[in-house]
Motif scaffolding. Structure first.
Motif, mmCIF file in Angstrom:
data_model
loop_
_atom_site.group_PDB
_atom_site.id
_atom_site.type_symbol
_atom_site.label_atom_id
_atom_site.label_comp_id
_atom_site.label_asym_id
_atom_site.label_seq_id
_atom_site.Cartn_x
_atom_site.Cartn_y
_atom_site.Cartn_z
ATOM 1 N N ARG A 91 0.881 -1.183 0.064
ATOM 2 C CA ARG A 91 -0.098 -0.180 -0.014
ATOM 3 C C ARG A 91 0.918 1.367 0.056
ATOM 4 N NH1 ARG A 91 -5.247 0.291 1.564
ATOM 5 N NH2 ARG A 91 -6.412 -1.842 1.111
ATOM 6 N N ILE A 92 2.017 1.201 0.754
ATOM 7 C CA ILE A 92 2.929 2.414 0.820
ATOM 8 C C ILE A 92 3.576 2.527 -0.563
ATOM 9 C CG2 ILE A 92 4.912 3.182 1.737
ATOM 10 C CD1 ILE A 92 3.893 2.484 4.470
ATOM 11 N N LYS A 93 3.842 1.392 -1.151
ATOM 12 C CA LYS A 93 4.352 1.464 -2.584
ATOM 13 C C LYS A 93 3.403 2.101 -3.687
ATOM 14 C CE LYS A 93 6.550 -1.680 -5.765
ATOM 15 N NZ LYS A 93 6.963 -3.086 -6.114
ATOM 16 N N ALA A 94 2.119 1.598 -3.262
ATOM 17 C CA ALA A 94 1.271 2.122 -4.113
ATOM 18 C C ALA A 94 0.760 3.838 -4.181
ATOM 19 C CB ALA A 94 0.051 1.578 -4.070
ATOM 20 N N GLY A 95 1.288 4.438 -2.846
ATOM 21 C CA GLY A 95 1.246 5.686 -2.927
ATOM 22 C C GLY A 95 0.308 6.174 -1.693
ATOM 23 N N GLU A 96 -0.021 5.419 -1.087
ATOM 24 C CA GLU A 96 -0.816 5.610 0.196
ATOM 25 C C GLU A 96 -0.020 6.224 1.543
ATOM 26 O OE1 GLU A 96 -3.738 2.898 1.875
ATOM 27 O OE2 GLU A 96 -3.930 1.832 -0.298
ATOM 28 N N SER A 97 -0.437 6.925 2.139
ATOM 29 C CA SER A 97 0.289 7.270 3.350
ATOM 30 C C SER A 97 0.402 6.490 4.657
ATOM 31 C CB SER A 97 -0.251 8.770 3.756
ATOM 32 O OG SER A 97 -1.323 8.741 4.610
ATOM 33 N N PRO A 98 1.072 6.478 5.457
ATOM 34 C CA PRO A 98 1.239 5.597 6.506
ATOM 35 C C PRO A 98 0.082 5.617 7.488
ATOM 36 C CG PRO A 98 3.494 6.467 6.340
ATOM 37 C CD PRO A 98 2.490 7.563 5.375
ATOM 38 N N GLU A 99 -0.645 7.092 7.516
ATOM 39 C CA GLU A 99 -1.704 7.091 8.299
ATOM 40 C C GLU A 99 -3.137 6.643 7.525
ATOM 41 O OE1 GLU A 99 0.277 9.748 7.309
ATOM 42 O OE2 GLU A 99 1.258 9.919 9.224
ATOM 43 N N GLN A 100 -3.124 6.736 6.193
ATOM 44 C CA GLN A 100 -4.258 5.911 5.539
ATOM 45 C C GLN A 100 -4.166 4.441 5.872
ATOM 46 O OE1 GLN A 100 -3.044 7.540 1.514
ATOM 47 N NE2 GLN A 100 -4.894 8.748 1.481
ATOM 48 N N VAL A 101 -2.801 3.876 5.785
ATOM 49 C CA VAL A 101 -2.630 2.470 5.781
ATOM 50 C C VAL A 101 -3.032 2.032 7.393
ATOM 51 C CG1 VAL A 101 -0.810 0.535 5.714
ATOM 52 C CG2 VAL A 101 -0.769 2.313 3.995
ATOM 53 N N ARG A 102 -2.695 2.696 8.325
ATOM 54 C CA ARG A 102 -3.061 2.528 9.799
ATOM 55 C C ARG A 102 -4.694 2.604 9.708
ATOM 56 N NH1 ARG A 102 -1.053 3.137 14.612
ATOM 57 N NH2 ARG A 102 1.046 3.758 14.021
ATOM 58 N N ALA A 103 -5.124 3.523 9.253
ATOM 59 C CA ALA A 103 -6.738 3.477 9.339
ATOM 60 C C ALA A 103 -7.196 2.458 8.764
ATOM 61 C CB ALA A 103 -7.087 4.970 8.635
ATOM 62 N N TRP A 104 -6.684 1.889 7.658
ATOM 63 C CA TRP A 104 -7.221 0.614 7.043
ATOM 64 C C TRP A 104 -7.024 -0.426 7.803
ATOM 65 C CZ3 TRP A 104 -4.696 -3.686 5.060
ATOM 66 C CH2 TRP A 104 -5.396 -4.393 4.372
ATOM 67 N N LEU A 105 -5.972 -0.610 8.356
ATOM 68 C CA LEU A 105 -5.538 -1.623 9.380
ATOM 69 C C LEU A 105 -6.477 -1.593 10.565
ATOM 70 C CD1 LEU A 105 -1.761 -1.899 9.275
ATOM 71 C CD2 LEU A 105 -3.337 -3.685 8.447
ATOM 72 N N ILE A 106 -6.697 -0.554 11.275
ATOM 73 C CA ILE A 106 -7.481 -0.488 12.402
ATOM 74 C C ILE A 106 -9.145 -0.842 12.134
ATOM 75 C CG2 ILE A 106 -8.560 1.119 14.026
ATOM 76 C CD1 ILE A 106 -5.714 2.510 14.235
#
Length: 129
Positions: A71-86
């Motif tokens: 997801r980070i490689k695709a351009g998402e920010s760490p905050e977006q990835v964290r929100a998705w994981l939560i």
């Protein structure tokens, strides 16, 4: 062994081989890899529960590392990835859960225990006098 598994996965499904390889392979962009690693250290392994996914050898932790890097490689920010994981795994997955209805006991427990300790200590000192 890992190489053989990777080759078998590549033969079966190239998408699975890429996910498996991203679990322990760094991203080519050092800035994105640093973001991914920083995020991995703040996410709890759902199987181990006491370890961050960056330190865990569990299969689910490897899958989560792959997802984060992907997801980070695709351009998402760490905050977006964290929100998705939560959203996917719940607040417990974060070592820093947000204050809410279900998590307020986690935040209040240290203060409650400290207050109880102070009360016990004061009553103990008063009895000795």
């Amino acid at each position: 062994m890992t190489v053989v598994l990777g080759l078998i996965l590549a033969a079966i499904n190239p998408a699975l081989a890429e996910k498996a390889s991203l679990a322990d392979t760094q991203l080519s962009d050092p800035a994105k890899e640093a973001q991914a690693k920083a995020l991995m250290e703040t996410i709890r392994c759902v199987e181990c529960q006491g370890q961050a996914i960056s330190d865990s050898n569990a299969d689910i932790a490897g899958n989560m590392r792959s997802l984060i890097r992907e997801r980070i490689k695709a351009g998402e920010s760490p905050e977006q990835v964290r929100a998705w994981l939560i959203q996917r795994y719940g607040d417990y997955i974060s070592y820093d859960p947000p204050l809410g209805g279900a998590t307020w006991p986690l935040w209040a427990a240290p203060f409650v225990l400290l207050t109880i300790g102070i009360v016990i200590a004061r009553s103990s000192f008063r009895r000795k006098r």
